[in-house]
Design an enzyme around this catalytic site. Structure first.
Site, mmCIF file in Angstrom:
data_model
loop_
_atom_site.group_PDB
_atom_site.id
_atom_site.type_symbol
_atom_site.label_atom_id
_atom_site.label_comp_id
_atom_site.label_asym_id
_atom_site.label_seq_id
_atom_site.Cartn_x
_atom_site.Cartn_y
_atom_site.Cartn_z
ATOM 1 N N HIS A 1 40.882 34.833 38.358
ATOM 2 C CA HIS A 1 39.426 34.684 38.320
ATOM 3 C C HIS A 1 38.999 33.241 38.593
ATOM 4 C CE1 HIS A 1 35.394 35.138 36.147
ATOM 5 N NE2 HIS A 1 35.389 36.120 37.020
ATOM 6 N N LYS B 1 38.074 29.760 40.514
ATOM 7 C CA LYS B 1 37.410 29.330 41.745
ATOM 8 C C LYS B 1 37.690 27.841 41.880
ATOM 9 C CE LYS B 1 34.784 32.874 40.086
ATOM 10 N NZ LYS B 1 34.913 33.412 38.724
ATOM 11 N N ASP C 1 41.870 17.106 50.210
ATOM 12 C CA ASP C 1 42.615 15.848 50.305
ATOM 13 C C ASP C 1 43.039 15.289 48.954
ATOM 14 O OD1 ASP C 1 42.296 16.031 53.033
ATOM 15 O OD2 ASP C 1 40.576 14.668 53.105
ATOM 16 N N HIS D 1 24.976 34.067 35.929
ATOM 17 C CA HIS D 1 26.427 34.175 36.036
ATOM 18 C C HIS D 1 27.124 32.908 35.538
ATOM 19 C CE1 HIS D 1 30.291 34.743 38.453
ATOM 20 N NE2 HIS D 1 30.167 35.904 37.842
ATOM 21 N N LYS E 1 28.889 30.053 33.286
ATOM 22 C CA LYS E 1 29.833 30.096 32.168
ATOM 23 C C LYS E 1 29.892 28.698 31.558
ATOM 24 C CE LYS E 1 31.752 32.902 35.630
ATOM 25 N NZ LYS E 1 31.227 34.167 35.266
ATOM 26 N N ASP F 1 25.713 19.744 20.697
ATOM 27 C CA ASP F 1 25.105 18.488 20.232
ATOM 28 C C ASP F 1 24.709 17.541 21.364
ATOM 29 O OD1 ASP F 1 25.616 19.510 17.737
ATOM 30 O OD2 ASP F 1 27.352 18.249 17.342
#
EC number: 2.7.8.-
Length: 483
Positions: free
Chosen positions: A223, A225, A230, A401, A403, A408
């Site tokens: 999952h 990404k 370089d 979507h 996450k 604080d």
């Protein structure tokens, strides 16, 4: 009739016997054990077929193959970093980081061997078009390599733009390596990467199968990404490759996500993560340590951070432990954004303790499902948090979507892991834990801005839900350990 009852009794007895043997032959937590027993006992035959594809754990050999990659590049990186920082101030100086951040850094060093990098520059993206304009421009400027992992890679407008950029760089002699998830990218035709490969690039499917319908490992998905250019520029976060992430699917509307571009030495752990995943995926083209993969970079900014990975190859659940640590350390506020809110008991109890301790807990979830069954479980747990005293916001400007979690206005996490059992135990995930109050406050401001496009879910709204909807939520919650 007597014969029918006897045969039925035998089938039920045998089914129960084999259900118990099947579930208890592998180590699981108690909740998952009971959930699978319910499925196998009350869905004879069908339940076993479902278990065959979804319930099987990774083989010991495959886990070993994945773990065996973990040393690539990291020893050299740690040694070089020690030399570079020998005369520098502590990575977490008192000017930037509190004791909380130091404890977090120690946790990940012990649980994930995650090195702490300083002097990074971060650019946050909440809009898909902006993220991909930046990414594609950076790919065209690649001089040595482009390494890319996406859970979903689609053959559509943005997918072809990304592919064209990869083909251009491969034609110029740049090393282009792509990992795409076999399940997430199942809509891709077998020849989608054919031209890229003819130009010298290489694309491999993670846990793929030449017979996708009988792929018994599709429950364990990559999952992540990740893009590394370089060894100097990295991208990670929630956006996959597809037009829906540009807000071009009517079903979802505007796609609200969080992604980031990293410049600095935090790119190097992402590079190492790619090498591990690549070598665990391919059989005939293994990568080894190269200095060009790990160029030490001079200070680009002032952000300290750690890249943390987790997956079914480890029982530690590193990212979940990071979330628990953050929540337990909060003194003022906890802001969470996630499309799926299906916490296990440990996380749920930690959040409830925070609310009861007077911490301002705000959770934001989408107003529509992309996976209905999981969404019903999400709304069940949202109701649990409201009953405990938290505020739950429903994002109403498209599909949320992102996450993210921020405490604080001091520490935040951005990555690929959802706030659910699947991300913590079954998926291969990667998150950045960021120890920079300026970035944390920026993330908190993004949350407040999203509140303007959301509505507050109230107890009255929950009380007015239909009995059928409440039943679906309770029913979905029963299977949350195996969603």
């Amino acid at each position: 009739m007597q014969l029918f009852l006897s045969i039925t009794s035998i089938i039920i007895t045998l089914n129960t016997f084999f259900a118990i043997i099947t579930v208890f032959r592998e180590k699981r937590d108690i909740a998952a054990t009971w959930a699978w027993l319910v499925v196998l006992i009350f869905l004879p035959v069908v339940g076993f077929v479902f278990y065959l594809f979804v319930g099987n754990k990774l083989s010991r050999k495959k886990i070993f193959d994945i773990k065996a990659q973990e040393s690539i590049g990291m020893y050299e990186l740690v040694q070089a970093q020690k030399e570079m920082l020998a005369d520098d101030e502590d990575l977490l100086s008192s000017k930037q980081a509190s004791e909380n951040a130091k404890e977090m850094a120690s946790l990940f060093l012990e649980s994930d061997e995650s090195i702490l990098t300083k002097g990074n520059k971060i650019q946050l993206f909440t809009d898909g078009a902006e993220k991909y304009e930046s990414l594609i421009a950076d790919m065209y400027n690649a001089k040595h390599h482009i390494h890319l992992i996406y859970y979903i890679f689609k053959d559509d407008k943005i997918g072809r733009r990304v592919l064209t950029a990869l083909e251009d760089r491969a034609a110029a002699g740049i090393e282009v390596l792509v990992i795409y998830d076999a399940l997430g990218s199942r809509s891709l035709k077998f020849n989608f990467f054919k031209k890229l490969e003819s130009l010298g690039g290489c694309a491999e499917s993670f846990f793929g199968s030449s017979h996708s319908l009988i792929n018994l490992r599709f429950n364990y998905r990559n999952h992540r990404k990740i893009v590394i250019i370089d060894g100097k520029i990295g991208y990670t976060g929630g956006f996959n490759v597809g037009d829906e992430y540009l807000g071009e699917y009517k079903k979802f509307g505007y796609w609200r996500d969080t992604h980031m571009k990293i410049e600095g030495n935090a790119v190097l752990p992402l590079q190492s993560r790619f090498l591990m995943d690549w070598n665990a995926t391919v059989t005939n083209y293994k990568l080894e340590y190269q200095e060009n993969y790990f160029p030490l970079i001079k200070k680009q900014g002032k952000t300290n951070m750690q890249i943390v990975s987790s997956g079914p190859d480890s029982e530690i659940q590193q990212i979940k432990k990071g979330y628990i640590k953050m929540i337990s350390m909060a003194k003022e506020s906890i802001f969470i954004q996630t499309p799926y809110f299906v916490p296990d008991d440990s996380l749920l109890e930690t959040l409830e303790i925070a609310v009861m301790s007077g911490i301002d807990v705000k959770i934001m979830i989408p107003n529509k499902p992309d996976h209905p069954f999981i969404y019903r479980a999400t709304t069940y747990y949202a109701a649990e948090m409201i009953a405990a005293g938290a505020e739950v916001y429903i994002y109403d400007n498209g599909f949320l979507h992102a996450k993210t979690i921020v405490i604080d206005g001091e520490i935040c996490s951005i990555g690929t892991a959802n706030f659910d059992v699947r991300s913590f135990k079954l998926n291969f995930e990667v998150n950045a834990f960021i120890y920079d109050p300026e970035v944390a406050k920026q993330q908190r401001d993004i949350f407040y801005n999203d509140i303007e496009k959301s509505y507050l879910l109230t107890q009255e709204m929950l009380d007015n839900q239909s009995k059928w909807l409440k039943f679906k939520q309770v029913f979905s919650r029963l299977f949350s350990p195996i969603l």
